[in-house]
Design an enzyme around this catalytic site. Structure first.
Site, PDB file in Angstrom:
ATOM      1  CG  LEU A  47      -5.970  -3.301  62.260  1.00  0.00           C
ATOM      2  CD1 LEU A  47      -7.445  -3.117  61.872  1.00  0.00           C
ATOM      3  CD2 LEU A  47      -5.440  -4.626  61.725  1.00  0.00           C
ATOM      4  CG  HIS A  48       1.374  -1.435  61.501  1.00  0.00           C
ATOM      5  ND1 HIS A  48       1.841  -0.700  62.568  1.00  0.00           N
ATOM      6  CD2 HIS A  48       1.674  -2.724  61.792  1.00  0.00           C
ATOM      7  CE1 HIS A  48       2.390  -1.502  63.459  1.00  0.00           C
ATOM      8  NE2 HIS A  48       2.313  -2.742  63.019  1.00  0.00           N
ATOM      9  CG  ASP A  49       0.223  -1.800  55.864  1.00  0.00           C
ATOM     10  OD1 ASP A  49       0.572  -2.942  55.550  1.00  0.00           O
ATOM     11  OD2 ASP A  49       1.035  -0.908  56.202  1.00  0.00           O
TER      12      ASP A  49
END
Ligand code: RIB
Ligand code: CA
Length: 314
Positions: A238-240
């Site tokens: 869940l980078h962002d």
């Protein structure tokens, strides 16, 4: 007081999840979405931004379209990660809402200069819009409160090449302008986002709640999970959404102040971000970089907030 933020974005599955987390977090006031090319074309990114806000009953939040292509590099879009639509297999209806007239760069300049020091910008795609705002309006860099950027890989390997992270790689020239702009920067690189994995059991837990939100998350993340498994991960990073932990759970992140630069040459390490850990360059610190995270706690927080949001939207 909720922190007022504008998200600059290339939705993108994890971008969409970041919008939902922002909307589910009372600590945040999401002021606008500005869109750019990256995961998908500008047109698809803008459509997805409008559609996800509509899904979450948040069409009152303005969406403004920005850069069609990077500053120097050719356009690229990573359909193999986010699917042709950019939001996986989700089938959101064509949005009824429309974008605000004008270009995202002019919108960012206008908003930031109208309220100097008040607005944080969260770039979670290539930095083209931000670099153009810095170059077009010399006052912009001093007026924006901060940039909290999802991008880069400092001690971690890259994800689009062995060395480079996607957002920086797509527009390394923009990243170079932003990194050397003097704007206060917090960097959320792959070093920490690769430790925040959404797994099948998390999605199964969400599906216990019947809601368009949980259906969207499930439909969108399927493509991303397959890509993640194929690359040796046990879930999808869940980078962002992790950028928002700087507001809603900063205690989960550990930062180091560093001089960070980016290779914008066209060679094998194009887009590589590197930190001056030993002070070899004697260049000043230009950002604080998240190098450690309590990833499982962040994922639990994300799931709890999605459960709350899903229960409010039937
Ligand atoms: O490397 C991860 C980043 O690239 C994320 O922002 C993802 O949405 C893609 O844009
Ligand atoms: Ca993104």
């Amino acid at each position: 007081m909720p922190k007022r933020i504008i998200i600059d974005t290339d939705p993108g599955i994890d971008d969409a999840f970041a919008f939902l987390l922002a909307l589910a977090s009372p600590e945040i006031k999401l002021e606008a979405l500005t869109t750019t090319q990256g995961n998908v074309t500008l047109e698809a990114a803008t459509r997805n931004a409008l559609a996800v806000l509509e899904l979450a009953n948040a069409s009152h939040i303005p969406v403004i379209a920005g850069s069609v292509v990077p500053l120097v590099q050719p356009l690229r879009a990573s359909a193999h990660v986010h699917g042709e639509s950019g939001i996986g297999n989700s089938k959101l209806p064509t949005p009824k809402s429309k974008t605000i007239e004008g270009h995202a760069v002019d919108y960012l300049i206008q908003r930031v200069l109208a309220e100097p020091g008040e607005l944080s910008i969260f770039p979670i795609g290539p930095l083209t819009n931000i670099a153009m705002a810095i170059r077009k309006e010399p006052k912009f860099a001093k007026a924006v409160k901060e940039l909290v950027i999802m991008g880069g890989a400092v001690l971690e390997h890259g994800n689009v090449t062995p060395q480079a992270e996607f957002n920086i790689y797509v527009d390394p020239h923009a990243a170079h302008i932003v990194f050397h702009s003097g704007v206060p920067i917090t960097l959320i690189p792959l070093d920490v986002t690769h430790k925040c994995l959404l797994k099948i059991e998390h999605v199964d837990r969400l599906l216990k709640i019947k809601s368009p939100i949980t259906k969207f998350i499930n439909d969108a993340v399927e493509v991303y999970l397959r890509f993640s498994f194929d690359h040796g991960f046990t879930g999808s990073a869940l980078h962002d959404p992790l950028t928002l932990a700087t507001i809603i759970a900063p205690e989960l992140l550990t930062f180091k102040e560093l001089h960070v630069d980016v290779d914008h040459s066209s060679g094998v390490s194009m887009g590589k971000t590197f930190g001056d850990f030993f002070g070899n360059t004697s260049k000043p610190v230009n950002m604080k970089v998240a190098l450690q995270v309590r990833g499982e706690e962040f994922i639990e927080l994300f799931i709890q907030r999605m459960e709350t949001l899903a229960k409010s939207i039937s």
